[in-house]
Design a protein around this motif. Structure first.
Motif, PDB file in Angstrom:
ATOM      1  N   MET A 103     -27.181  30.085 -10.086  1.00 22.36           N
ATOM      2  CA  MET A 103     -26.181  31.140 -10.137  1.00 22.36           C
ATOM      3  C   MET A 103     -24.928  30.599 -10.799  1.00 22.36           C
ATOM      4  SD  MET A 103     -27.620  33.657  -8.661  1.00 22.36           S
ATOM      5  CE  MET A 103     -29.334  33.490  -8.272  1.00 22.36           C
ATOM      6  N   HIS A 132     -26.343  21.566 -14.405  1.00 20.98           N
ATOM      7  CA  HIS A 132     -25.481  22.336 -15.300  1.00 20.98           C
ATOM      8  C   HIS A 132     -24.095  22.438 -14.695  1.00 20.98           C
ATOM      9  CE1 HIS A 132     -26.942  25.362 -12.460  1.00 20.98           C
ATOM     10  NE2 HIS A 132     -26.099  26.257 -12.923  1.00 20.98           N
ATOM     11  N   ASP A 184     -21.004  25.697  -8.279  1.00 13.59           N
ATOM     12  CA  ASP A 184     -21.866  25.532  -7.103  1.00 13.59           C
ATOM     13  C   ASP A 184     -22.801  24.322  -7.263  1.00 13.59           C
ATOM     14  OD1 ASP A 184     -22.917  27.169  -9.135  1.00 13.59           O
ATOM     15  OD2 ASP A 184     -24.377  28.130  -7.817  1.00 13.59           O
ATOM     16  N   HIS A 185     -22.854  23.749  -8.440  1.00  9.63           N
ATOM     17  CA  HIS A 185     -23.751  22.605  -8.681  1.00  9.63           C
ATOM     18  C   HIS A 185     -23.010  21.278  -8.856  1.00  9.63           C
ATOM     19  CE1 HIS A 185     -27.349  25.142  -8.867  1.00  9.63           C
ATOM     20  NE2 HIS A 185     -26.444  26.051  -9.175  1.00  9.63           N
ATOM     21  N   ASP A 209     -30.813  26.350 -12.226  1.00  8.26           N
ATOM     22  CA  ASP A 209     -30.739  27.812 -12.190  1.00  8.26           C
ATOM     23  C   ASP A 209     -31.475  28.431 -13.374  1.00  8.26           C
ATOM     24  OD1 ASP A 209     -29.214  27.580  -9.954  1.00  8.26           O
ATOM     25  OD2 ASP A 209     -27.364  28.362 -10.826  1.00  8.26           O
ATOM     26  N   HIS A 258     -31.386  27.231  -6.206  1.00 11.00           N
ATOM     27  CA  HIS A 258     -31.190  28.054  -5.014  1.00 11.00           C
ATOM     28  C   HIS A 258     -32.567  28.430  -4.486  1.00 11.00           C
ATOM     29  CE1 HIS A 258     -26.904  28.753  -6.137  1.00 11.00           C
ATOM     30  NE2 HIS A 258     -27.400  28.631  -7.357  1.00 11.00           N
TER      31      HIS A 258
HETATM   32 ZN   LIG Z   1     -26.214  28.134  -9.074  1.00  7.88          ZN
END
Ligand SMILES: [Zn+2]
Ligand SMILES: [Zn+2]
Length: 357
Positions: A1, A92, A96-97, A213, A254
């Motif tokens: 995401m 990436h 969130d990563h 993702d 995820h």
């Molecule tokens: Zn993500």
């Protein structure tokens, strides 16, 4: 995401109810499930790989209060120590990563490998105000009315960036790079589309793929807009890339690990084709439309909070169709688009719209 696209969804943070959890996938590979404060996306995955006397961590989660503790908690559940992380690898550059990358480097002294096309995230630490202005202008040009636009901008200004500090990778993670681990070497493949900096890691002997993702267990599309000329075409080409790999189990950014990568690749292609057709159908119906007007045609009813997220994708689809010669921009402010119909001076039969450029 992604939460750092050109135009970002307004999603109010919710109270976090999840906690960090760890589980072993195969000997020497662990899934670390890290909570996210985003509705509908309750967690992201980091992957710990045993590597000699230390660990390689693939992704590390969003930066927010308590997040490092959740990472540590997830590791402790499976008997791992944060202090043993020697190398952080980013699938990436989305917050969130790799949001905690700077904090993790400071805490452990680990190395950090990331694809060099990470300016789409670096801009958040280098020039957040300028980047927000750019996004507002694109939204305005796309026909977003002023009042919801200003509301969105205000919420963005109030939002935490999710980034612990400037990204400072010490090695470019590009095609052919190899990440060594106890289960064997992982080969890096560049898979831009979801983000310009996206890579996947393939372990051929164990037939494992860390897919980030790019391919998720649940079919969900997102493309960063405005950093490369053709994110949708790049994404489709990147699906071809992973389809060629021999994979038994995919470890995605995820959700749970999943099998049947080829089936997931096909489903992603089909969804892209469906969305492109819906954009075209909307334009044919309306004759001419701004990108924002097409949202209900492509996505039906949606919450206002999702509008910015969906607009980013519609812009990517329009530009893909433009490259295919199937739509054209028209003059005006806001920018409008029209389908190129059969009477237009275009030779030959239209190619399938989902083909990469
Ligand atoms: Zn993500
Ligand atoms: Zn992402």
């Amino acid at each position: 995401m992604a939460r750092n696209g050109t135009v970002r969804a307004v999603r109010k943070p919710t109270r976090r109810t999840e906690v960090g959890r760890g589980e072993r996938v195969v000997p020497g590979v662990w899934r670390l499930r890290l909570p996210l404060p985003w509705p509908g996306i309750p967690h992201c995955n980091a992957w710990a790989l045993a590597a000699g006397d230390g660990l390689v961590l693939v992704d590390c989660g969003l930066d927010e209060p308590g997040a490092m503790r959740e990472l540590e908690r997830a590791m402790e559940q499976v008997g791992l120590r944060l202090a043993d992380v020697r190398l952080l690898v980013g699938t990436h550059a989305h917050v969130d990563h790799v949001g905690q990358a700077a904090a993790l480097q400071a805490r452990t002294g680990c190395g950090f490998w990331l694809h060099p096309r990470h300016e789409h995230l670096a801009v958040l630490s280098d020039d957040a105000a300028g980047e927000l202005s750019r996004r507002i202008e694109i939204a305005r040009q796309s026909g977003v009315p002023e009042e919801p636009l200003q509301r969105w901008a205000a919420s963005r200004r109030a939002q935490r960036p999710g980034l612990a500090g400037p990204l400072a990778p010490d090695r470019d993670l590009v095609a052919g790079a190899v990440v060594e681990s106890d289960v064997g070497p992982w080969t890096v493949y560049e898979t831009p589309g979801h983000a310009p900096s996206h890579v996947v890691l393939h372990q051929p002997e164990r037939r494992l793929l860390i897919s980030g993702d790019h391919v998720l267990g649940r079919i969900a599309l997102y493309f960063d807009h405005g950093w490369t000329p053709a994110p949708v075409g790049e994404f489709l080409a990147s699906l071809d890339t992973v389809e060629r790999l021999d994979v038994r189990l995919s470890l995605s950014g995820h959700g749970r690990p999943f099998t049947d990568l080829p089936g997931h690749v096909r489903a992603n292609r089909e969804l892209v084709a469906q969305r492109l057709e819906a954009v075209l159908a909307g334009l044919r119906e309306r004759g001419e439309a701004a990108a924002f007007e097409l949202l209900p045609d492509v996505y039906g009813e949606h919450s206002p909070g999702m509008a910015a997220w969906l607009l980013t994708k519609v812009l990517c689809y329009l530009e893909h169709l433009e490259r295919r010669g199937l739509v054209r921009r028209t003059e005006g402010a806001p920018q409008t688009w029209a389908a190129v119909d059969a009477s237009d001076d275009r030779p030959g039969v239209p190619a399938p719209v989902s083909d990469p450029p």
